[in-house]
Design a protein around this motif. Structure first.
Motif: not given
Length: 476
Positions: A162-175
């Protein structure tokens, strides 16, 4: 009792235990069979991994760096390692703890303590293989604790996913937010340049006696407003870079001089997702699987609490050799052994065992509620994302048409002003409307892409090639 008989006894008792944990029953799903507007059922839905979804090379590199450096994900990995070690600790209690012990002693006995009436020196050497206080798990207490530790380990692994998926999503959203603000910054710069040209034009007309000072001041006000807007987006871009750097856990590489004209180029389209997604698909989500593993762990703890009402048997024994001479340790007739079983039967504990069982059952019920709540939240997230998907496409098309219309309106207003057919206020209104429409178009496109990311995360994050374990009860 010889050494072989002792070993056979331990083996027989070790495999003869049972467990008092209740049979696990998966709770009924608290949501409808499908998530969406219709009842179309998809047998299986597997999203691609993030590498296929996010095709921008720079974004892919940022995600890889974040997965290597992000401190939250590192803590999640350490939690998995801790849970794995704890599971091994609980599992080790099922087996006897064997040790080889060697002792040597030499003492002087005074005459009044010696059997011979003379003082003497006594020497003794011994070597033996021993078992200390090995608990025979007849009622499954240790097995229940081991099962609970296993389920907690699996739950921790799902938390890592879950932390992995959340991090990927947060990096994409921030970018994407950074790219959107850079696009807005570019729009604001173009607006400043256009407003500067308008000021020059209006002043020229005023100098020739074709305009009023009011029009000059209106143009100057519009120019300074555009400059303030440009400064605001400069600040937002800098803050976006800082937020992205924190997520990535490393300094950001240089970005292209200008952002993409269309934010859609930053992402690949998700595969077609049916409007009626089976709720069973939601069980692929790591947070739901984590909640279920926690529920199984609480169920196993009930077995350990029930076993506390039954007798506890412990075995202590050793087999080896002893002699008064070091050279005689392994001679014939020097064998020695000891066997000391013990049993403890609870009679009165002030209600402690009953209270512990009540606590275990309440915690099981709490985990059932959390499991159902997690499924309901997941169902809502997927349903909301599916509902919004089509509306964002329609909104983007309408907003694009609005930008085209306002751009044409501005061109007409400027032409009429230059011909003296209209005052400068019409130009100001048209330019203000165009700026608002262009920035809103950027916002709508960002929301549409954020919706794709939300749907990707809500459906469990797609293919997970780096998953550390299979979801089974095998010993890790």
């Amino acid at each position: 009792m010889n050494r072989k008989a002792l070993t056979a006894l331990f083996a027989t008792l070790a495999v003869g235990g049972c467990t008092l944990a209740p049979d696990y029953q998966q709770p009924e799903s608290p949501v409808p069979a499908t998530a969406g507007d219709n009842q179309r059922i998809a047998e299986e839905l597997v999203l691609p991994g993030w590498e296929a979804l996010f095709q921008d090379p720079q974004l892919q590199q940022l995600i890889r760096t974040a997965l290597s450096n992000n401190r939250d994900l590192r803590l999640a990995l350490l939690d998995v390692a801790e849970a794995r070690a704890q599971y091994r600790i609980e599992g080790a209690a099922l087996y006897p703890e064997l040790s080889v012990d060697g002792e040597g002693s030499r003492q002087r006995l005074p005459a009044d303590l010696s059997q011979t009436g003379d003082s003497e020196i006594q020497t003794q050497y011994s070597v033996g293989l021993g078992v200390a206080a090995y608990e025979v798990d007849l009622f499954g207490r240790l097995r229940s604790l081991k099962q609970s530790a296993l389920q907690q380990y699996l739950a921790t692994e799902e938390a890592r996913r879950s932390a992995h998926i959340t991090l990927v999503s947060e990096v994409a959203n921030a970018y994407l937010t950074l790219q959107a603000d850079r696009r807005n910054l570019r729009i604001s710069r173009e607006t400043v340049e256009a407003q500067q040209e308008s000021v020059d034009l209006v002043k020229g007309r005023f100098d020739m006696g074709l305009g009023s000072e009011l029009e000059v001041r209106q143009a100057e006000v519009a120019l300074e407003t555009a400059r303030a807007n440009q400064a605001r987006f400069k600040r937002l871009v800098a803050q976006d870079r800082n937020a992205l750097a924190v997520l990535v856990g490393a300094p950001l590489p240089p970005l292209p001089d200008s952002p993409a004209e269309d934010l859609d180029t930053e992402l690949a389209a998700l595969p077609e997702i049916p409007a009626g997604v089976p709720s069973a698909v939601l069980r692929q989500r790591p947070d739901i699987q984590q909640a279920e593993y926690s529920l199984k762990a609480a169920n196993a703890n009930i077995g350990a609490a029930r076993a506390a009402f039954f007798p506890r048997i412990a075995l202590t024994g050793s087999a080896g050799t002893a002699s008064s001479e070091l050279s005689g340790l392994f001679e014939s007739g020097s064998e020695s052994w000891s066997f000391s079983p013990s049993i403890s039967l609870p009679i009165f504990s002030g209600g402690r065992n009953r209270a512990n069982l009540d606590v275990a059952e309440v915690r099981r019920d709490q985990n059932v509620a959390r499991y159902e709540q997690t499924i309901q939240t997941a169902f809502q997230e997927v349903s909301d994302a599916l509902q919004a998907r089509g509306s964002f496409t329609e909104q983007e098309q309408a907003q694009q048409a609005l930008v085209t219309a306002t751009r044409r309106s501005l061109a007409l207003a400027e032409a009429r002003y230059e011909q003296g057919a209209d005052d400068y206020l019409a130009v100001l209104d048209a330019r203000r409307e165009l700026l608002s429409a262009e920035q809103e178009l950027v916002s709508v496109r960002l929301q549409k892409l954020a919706n794709r990311i939300t749907l990707y995360r809500a459906l469990g994050g797609g293919v997970f090639p780096d998953r550390a374990i299979q979801l089974s009860t095998r010993t890790p």
